[in-house]
Enzyme design. Structure first.
Site, PDB file in Angstrom:
ATOM      1  N   TYR A 106       0.887  -1.278  -0.059  1.00  0.00           N
ATOM      2  CA  TYR A 106      -0.139   0.000   0.222  1.00  0.00           C
ATOM      3  C   TYR A 106       0.962   1.137  -0.019  1.00  0.00           C
ATOM      4  CZ  TYR A 106      -2.979   3.650   2.012  1.00  0.00           C
ATOM      5  OH  TYR A 106      -3.693   5.035   2.375  1.00  0.00           O
ATOM      6  N   ASP A 178      -0.916  -7.100   7.650  1.00  0.00           N
ATOM      7  CA  ASP A 178      -2.131  -6.338   7.204  1.00  0.00           C
ATOM      8  C   ASP A 178      -3.316  -6.999   6.748  1.00  0.00           C
ATOM      9  OD1 ASP A 178      -3.829  -4.575   6.472  1.00  0.00           O
ATOM     10  OD2 ASP A 178      -2.279  -3.042   5.738  1.00  0.00           O
ATOM     11  N   LYS A 203     -11.892   0.505   7.081  1.00  0.00           N
ATOM     12  CA  LYS A 203     -12.356  -0.293   5.826  1.00  0.00           C
ATOM     13  C   LYS A 203     -13.410  -1.029   6.138  1.00  0.00           C
ATOM     14  CE  LYS A 203      -9.114   1.839   3.522  1.00  0.00           C
ATOM     15  NZ  LYS A 203      -8.232   2.541   4.766  1.00  0.00           N
TER      16      LYS A 203
END
Length: 383
Positions: A106, A178, A203
């Protein structure tokens, strides 16, 4: 009344840490919107709470739920996913240490490590984590962490959590996973050998695009103490209202994830047949290089889909601007479907680096709307 521990994920999502409130019997955890707590005697708290940065009952409920869902003993709720990541890195590393991360991580994680922690004295290598030989070659005596996303954002790469945990531990390092894309409903990294699980609770856990938050979960008492100390001392805590919103989202996580997965699978099938689509990235596809690993460590393959389009950058930008139900926006994991161009949006920070994503790549966060409407919307945008 205390809810006894049970094995069912959906039941724990509704009840873990969320017993009826003792004084009034309120079924839903109250929002303890207070900065401080009264003490009858100096230095003696009524229930262990003195100041909300150090602890708040609503946040405690969320942290208990998060730990339960991930199969962990210690859970900590942060103001954002990046606050959680920063805390984990600072608590687990010191200047001179080295970490290994994915070469398709990310963009925000890359920015944190490269722009903030590297000047602090942390070094790193970005390697394809699916290539265990490449990971082994990148290990050094000073390597303290292997930092994993699986699936990755936005290329949906898959890493073998159990294999990487074994490799990390054999070299004296720890494994952080993650788990934002998969959620604990689809994947539980601690059970596969990971030392720490990280979430952007913004999220799927929150699930409604109305809260920012992060989390760290571990079974290691020393890491648990360190995370708690850093959270209190650095102050990146989840507020009571944000904690309450995240708890509310968690209650429906199981049913939402099933719908996200159902819809994503149908969208993938449509994209595979469309003449204007190039490559489709989804770990549920048998041709995906990480499919077998994903099938072994995930319940299902998630609600995130990425694909390239014929026509390059110009056409990709046009497609993401044409949808009606898929909202052009960053973030992911909400009940509503989102579409984005990673190279110009969420991953702009990696442009020019080894982590740069294809310019013709589009990322979908598939929501829970009626699938026939989502399919029609995407077809119209592509056509």
């Amino acid at each position: 009344m205390t809810i006894e521990p049970v094995d069912s994920f959906a039941t724990r999502a509704i009840h873990a840490g969320q017993d009826p409130e003792q004084v009034t019997g309120a079924v839903v955890v109250p929002i303890y919107q207070t900065s401080t707590f009264a003490q009858d005697v100096a230095g003696e708290t009524r229930a262990g709470y003195d100041y909300s940065r150090a602890g708040n009952p609503t946040r405690t409920a969320l942290e208990t739920a998060l730990a339960s869902l991930e199969g962990g003993k210690f859970g900590y709720a942060f103001a954002s996913g990046m606050a959680a990541a920063d805390t984990a890195l600072r608590a687990m590393m010191k200047p001179g240490d080295h970490l290994i991360m994915a070469n398709d991580a990310y963009g925000g994680t890359f920015r944190l490590i490269d722009k903030i922690l590297k000047p602090w004295g942390i070094s790193y290598d970005a390697v394809p984590l699916a290539d265990l030989d490449a990971v082994q070659a990148a290990l050094r005596p000073e390597t303290k962490l292997i930092w994993v996303e699986t699936p990755t954002n936005p290329m949906l790469g898959i890493a073998d959590i159990a294999a990487l945990a074994e490799m990390a531990h054999a070299s004296g390092a720890k494994l952080v996973v993650d788990n934002t894309f998969a959620t604990p409903y689809l994947q539980t990294p601690l059970g596969l050998g990971a030392d720490v699980v990280l979430h952007s609770t913004t999220k799927y856990l929150g699930g409604h695009s109305d809260v920012i938050g992060g989390a760290l979960i571990t079974n290691d008492p020393e890491l648990g103490d360190a995370f708690g100390f850093y959270l209190k001392s650095m102050g990146g805590v989840a507020g009571p209202f944000d904690s309450w919103l995240t708890l509310r989202g968690i209650k429906t996580l199981a049913v939402r994830m099933d719908r996200h997965c159902d819809n994503a699978e149908e969208i993938v099938e449509m994209l595979l047949q469309h003449p204007k689509v190039g490559t489709v990235y989804y770990p549920g596809l048998e041709q995906h290089p990480g499919h077998q690993v994903a099938a072994g460590q995930m319940l299902r393959f998630g609600g995130m889909v990425s694909f390239t389009v014929v026509g390059g950058l110009e056409e990709a930008v046009k497609v993401v601007s044409r949808t009606r139900l898929f909202t052009l926006a960053e973030s992911l994991g909400g009940v509503e479907s989102l579409i984005e161009h990673p190279g110009l949006m969420t991953h702009a920070s990696v442009v020019g680096s080894d982590l740069e994503v294809p310019s013709d790549l589009i990322r979908l966060s598939v929501g829970i709307e009626a699938i026939e409407d989502l399919l029609a919307d995407l077809k119209d945008a592509l056509d």
